[in-house]
Write a protein that holds these residues in place. Structure first.
Motif, PDB file in Angstrom:
ATOM      1  N   GLU A 115      37.107  37.868  42.307  1.00  9.79           N
ATOM      2  CA  GLU A 115      36.907  37.907  40.860  1.00  9.79           C
ATOM      3  C   GLU A 115      36.799  39.345  40.356  1.00  9.79           C
ATOM      4  O   GLU A 115      37.300  39.675  39.270  1.00  9.79           O
ATOM      5  CB  GLU A 115      35.654  37.112  40.489  1.00  9.79           C
ATOM      6  N   GLU A 116      36.148  40.212  41.139  1.00  9.93           N
ATOM      7  CA  GLU A 116      36.053  41.628  40.754  1.00  9.93           C
ATOM      8  C   GLU A 116      37.437  42.267  40.719  1.00  9.93           C
ATOM      9  O   GLU A 116      37.749  43.032  39.799  1.00  9.93           O
ATOM     10  CB  GLU A 116      35.147  42.376  41.733  1.00  9.93           C
ATOM     11  N   TRP A 117      38.261  41.969  41.723  1.00  5.17           N
ATOM     12  CA  TRP A 117      39.626  42.513  41.723  1.00  5.17           C
ATOM     13  C   TRP A 117      40.414  42.010  40.511  1.00  5.17           C
ATOM     14  O   TRP A 117      41.148  42.771  39.888  1.00  5.17           O
ATOM     15  CB  TRP A 117      40.343  42.098  43.017  1.00  5.17           C
ATOM     16  N   GLU A 118      40.248  40.737  40.215  1.00  4.07           N
ATOM     17  CA  GLU A 118      40.958  40.174  39.062  1.00  4.07           C
ATOM     18  C   GLU A 118      40.543  40.880  37.767  1.00  4.07           C
ATOM     19  O   GLU A 118      41.388  41.222  36.925  1.00  4.07           O
ATOM     20  CB  GLU A 118      40.662  38.675  38.956  1.00  4.07           C
ATOM     21  N   GLN A 119      39.237  41.136  37.627  1.00  2.35           N
ATOM     22  CA  GLN A 119      38.745  41.822  36.432  1.00  2.35           C
ATOM     23  C   GLN A 119      39.252  43.261  36.381  1.00  2.35           C
ATOM     24  O   GLN A 119      39.648  43.751  35.315  1.00  2.35           O
ATOM     25  CB  GLN A 119      37.212  41.792  36.414  1.00  2.35           C
ATOM     26  N   GLU A 120      39.265  43.942  37.537  1.00  7.78           N
ATOM     27  CA  GLU A 120      39.775  45.310  37.591  1.00  7.78           C
ATOM     28  C   GLU A 120      41.242  45.364  37.164  1.00  7.78           C
ATOM     29  O   GLU A 120      41.666  46.277  36.439  1.00  7.78           O
ATOM     30  CB  GLU A 120      39.645  45.867  39.012  1.00  7.78           C
ATOM     31  N   GLU A 121      42.024  44.400  37.635  1.00  6.68           N
ATOM     32  CA  GLU A 121      43.447  44.382  37.292  1.00  6.68           C
ATOM     33  C   GLU A 121      43.655  44.144  35.810  1.00  6.68           C
ATOM     34  O   GLU A 121      44.556  44.727  35.189  1.00  6.68           O
ATOM     35  CB  GLU A 121      44.153  43.315  38.131  1.00  6.68           C
ATOM     36  N   TYR A 147      40.315  53.182  35.286  1.00  5.53           N
ATOM     37  CA  TYR A 147      40.547  52.126  36.254  1.00  5.53           C
ATOM     38  C   TYR A 147      41.791  52.448  37.060  1.00  5.53           C
ATOM     39  O   TYR A 147      42.803  52.901  36.522  1.00  5.53           O
ATOM     40  CB  TYR A 147      40.704  50.765  35.557  1.00  5.53           C
ATOM     41  N   GLU A 148      41.696  52.210  38.359  1.00  9.78           N
ATOM     42  CA  GLU A 148      42.802  52.528  39.258  1.00  9.78           C
ATOM     43  C   GLU A 148      44.029  51.711  38.889  1.00  9.78           C
ATOM     44  O   GLU A 148      43.948  50.510  38.656  1.00  9.78           O
ATOM     45  CB  GLU A 148      42.382  52.234  40.700  1.00  9.78           C
ATOM     46  N   LYS A 149      45.172  52.367  38.864  1.00 10.65           N
ATOM     47  CA  LYS A 149      46.413  51.695  38.508  1.00 10.65           C
ATOM     48  C   LYS A 149      46.894  50.855  39.693  1.00 10.65           C
ATOM     49  O   LYS A 149      46.970  51.320  40.820  1.00 10.65           O
ATOM     50  CB  LYS A 149      47.498  52.711  38.141  1.00 10.65           C
ATOM     51  N   ARG A 150      47.185  49.598  39.424  1.00 11.83           N
ATOM     52  CA  ARG A 150      47.625  48.682  40.463  1.00 11.83           C
ATOM     53  C   ARG A 150      49.129  48.455  40.363  1.00 11.83           C
ATOM     54  O   ARG A 150      49.680  48.389  39.272  1.00 11.83           O
ATOM     55  CB  ARG A 150      46.898  47.337  40.342  1.00 11.83           C
ATOM     56  N   THR A 151      49.771  48.346  41.513  1.00 11.11           N
ATOM     57  CA  THR A 151      51.217  48.149  41.561  1.00 11.11           C
ATOM     58  C   THR A 151      51.519  46.818  42.243  1.00 11.11           C
ATOM     59  O   THR A 151      50.665  46.267  42.943  1.00 11.11           O
ATOM     60  CB  THR A 151      51.898  49.283  42.358  1.00 11.11           C
ATOM     61  N   PRO A 152      52.737  46.306  42.080  1.00 11.87           N
ATOM     62  CA  PRO A 152      53.106  45.054  42.764  1.00 11.87           C
ATOM     63  C   PRO A 152      53.018  45.161  44.279  1.00 11.87           C
ATOM     64  O   PRO A 152      52.917  44.154  44.973  1.00 11.87           O
ATOM     65  CB  PRO A 152      54.553  44.824  42.312  1.00 11.87           C
TER      66      PRO A 152
END
Length: 583
Positions: A115-121, A147-152
């Motif tokens: 859930e934390e990862w989902e919120q971060e994304e 917030y750290e930029k997330r990639t595919p």
């Protein structure tokens, strides 16, 4: 002077004789009693070698879902040993895996992380959109991202690993409660009496009595095998009691306040996750409809209400009519008084399947469930003490950036499997875990529940299936809970989980506690009770009987059990001072 010497010699001889008698003589009630006459299978069931035994003749294929999930028939829990290995240098290019080993606490921690990862994304995506708008408007851009930029290509994953052995939670009382362990509530008179009984100076009370105490401290056997460790453990319990006495106000210490906040945080999160599971899968793993504490002593109930209210726990005194409408207690005959714990609840034996199914649906690329898989080693970098490697089934190795274990056993070793090299010292405490069927005539049950059925405007079936028939506990920790039910013509068949007892320094239950359970079910509850499974439920604790953390492993939760399993706590958060005003 001579008189004092003779008196001392006399006392020593009397004490020695009492110890010898109480140690060597088997009480007559353990050989023949009314419970054995009614339930002969309880006389022969093996409590010393088998972890759980199904007894009687029945066809469990016809049992409802939750009842089938709760039943086990096993010789022993064969939990694998885990060795903590030191890695000289941190492994480069670690896979971004978060590994959660063990039972409910590990699974809830994995759910929180996802859930934390989902919120971060979500926040990272919102920040991207915000930056794009700033660029389009030719406005100044922030110096750095929040917030750290997330990639595919991001491969971070939460892996829940379970060795397939039945969890402690599946054989426990399956009840959720906000209050901490009741151990510190014991007054010094009771503790001194229990200590003298532990040393066999005084005989134990017969189990066919409401005031029988199922706490067995067991001193001699562990003392002769590990004298120093045993003395440390028992002195630790008494020191903890003394500290509690000096630190308490209205019977509540600062330690109790902190623990209540952590337990409440845990149950609140369970409730939130359960709602998501129900919406996604149509299945629930818990409810929070409350619990009943009961007693024949009004002063005892009032004392508990004062103490628990001081902890900020919402309670209500209820009479025998309310107890009868919401449980199988024969409350009118015994003039029982109850304490309704409004924010307590229960957890279902299907909890693992419900949560793992939901997480697999919600996070198909992020969550992985390694079922029937044994973690045999955890590699920790020597300098940083951070985990960087795990070994599965003695063969497969995975690099990892995070490991969290909540094992329910003490088979964690330093360097090699050697009982003298265990990573932490834990004390086994074992209670009796039983399953029963209770048959009640439908007409009788409808009459008992009539006030609640009229007030709510619902049928008996809806009342029972909604979890409004509440778990109960007495002041000696007899826990009784409806696991499931079915209706056969004019009879309601309840499938009940009943637990009790605390046999310290033992991995098997005490038969006297089993007799006490059977006696109380027949004395204080209505219905025709038949045992279908009997065995032991062991947990691990420490001298302070509070949650502790050592490296990646969490332990010491026996005083609160599954109620604490969804808590988001660290060593630091538990030790931080908490003001009473927060409650």
């Amino acid at each position: 002077m001579r008189f004092r010497k003779k008196l001392l010699i006399g006392v020593c001889m009397l004490t020695t004789g009492s110890i010898a008698y109480n140690s060597l003589i088997t009480p007559p009630y353990l050989k023949n009693n009314e419970i054995y006459d009614k339930y002969p299978e309880l006389r022969t069931v093996d409590l010393e070698k088998r972890r759980m035994s199904k007894i009687g003749e029945y066809d469990e294929t016809n049992f409802p879902e939750k009842a089938k999930a709760a039943l086990y028939d096993i010789d022993e829990l064969k939990h694998n040993a885990i060795v903590i290995d030191e890695i000289p240098e941190m492994i480069e290019d670690l896979e971004n895996r978060h590994v959660y080993i063990g039972g409910l606490q590990a699974l809830f921690a994995a759910a929180r992380q996802l859930e934390e990862w989902e919120q971060e994304e979500k926040l990272s995506k919102a920040e991207d959109e915000h930056v794009a708008l700033l660029k389009k408007a030719k406005l100044p851009l922030p110096e750095k991202r929040r917030y750290e930029k997330r990639t595919p290509e991001d491969k971070r994953k939460a892996i829940f690993v379970n060795d397939g052995e039945p969890l402690i939670a599946f054989r426990a009382g399956l009840q959720l409660h906000e209050h901490p362990t009741q151990y510190p509530d014991y007054n010094y008179f009771r503790l001194i009496g229990k200590t003298l009984k532990t040393l066999n100076v005084l005989p134990e009370m017969t189990p066919f009595h409401a005031e029988y105490s199922p706490l067995h401290m067991n001193f001699y056997k562990p003392f002769f095998s590990h004298p120093i460790q045993t003395m440390k453990e028992y002195l630790g319990f008494f020191v903890n009691k003394i500290q509690h006495s000096f630190d308490k106000k209205r019977g509540v210490s600062d330690d109790d306040y902190r623990l209540v906040l952590l337990i409440r945080n845990s149950i609140n999160y369970m409730q939130e996750l359960d709602k998501k599971c129900r919406e996604a899968t149509g299945k629930s793993f818990m409810n929070r409809n409350g619990r009943f504490y009961w007693s024949e002593s009004e002063s005892f109930i009032l004392g508990k209400q004062e103490m628990w209210s001081a902890m900020g726990i919402d309670t209500e005194i209820v009479n025998y009519k309310r107890l009868q409408a919401g449980s199988l207690l024969d409350a009118k005959r015994h003039n029982l008084i109850g304490l309704y714990m409004k924010n307590d609840g229960e957890i279902h034996p299907t909890v693992i399947d419900v949560i793992t199914t939901y997480l697999s649906m919600k996070y198909p690329d992020r969550f992985e469930y390694r079922k029937n898989t044994a973690v045999t080693a955890v590699g920790i970098e020597k300098e940083s003490r951070k985990p960087c490697l795990i070994e599965l089934n003695g063969e497969e190795q995975l690099t990892t950036t995070h490991v969290m274990g909540s094992l329910g056993h003490d088979k964690v070793y330093l360097d090699k499997v050697d009982d003298d090299e265990k990573a932490y010292d834990l004390l086994p405490v074992t209670g009796v875990s039983t399953d029963w069927t209770a048959k009640i005539p439908r007409e009788e049950l409808e009459e008992r529940c009539k006030p609640e059925l009229i007030q709510r405007g619902i049928s008996l079936e809806t009342y029972l299936s909604s979890g409004l028939f509440l778990p109960t506990a007495d002041m000696r920790n007899l826990h009784v809970k409806v696991v499931d039910f079915d209706i056969n013509d004019d009879t309601i068949n309840f499938y009940m989980r009943v637990t009790g007892g605390a046999n310290m320094h033992h991995y098997y239950a005490d038969r006297r506690d089993l007799l006490n359970i059977a006696w109380k079910l027949n004395e204080y509850f209505i219905g025709e009770w038949t045992p279908i499974a009997v065995g032991s439920c062991s947990r691990q604790t420490t001298a302070i009987n509070r949650p502790e953390i050592a490296g990646p492993f969490h332990y010491g939760q026996s005083g609160v059990g599954i109620s604490m399993s969804a808590g988001n706590h660290t060593t630091e958060t538990f030790k931080d001072p908490t003001t009473h005003a927060q409650l």
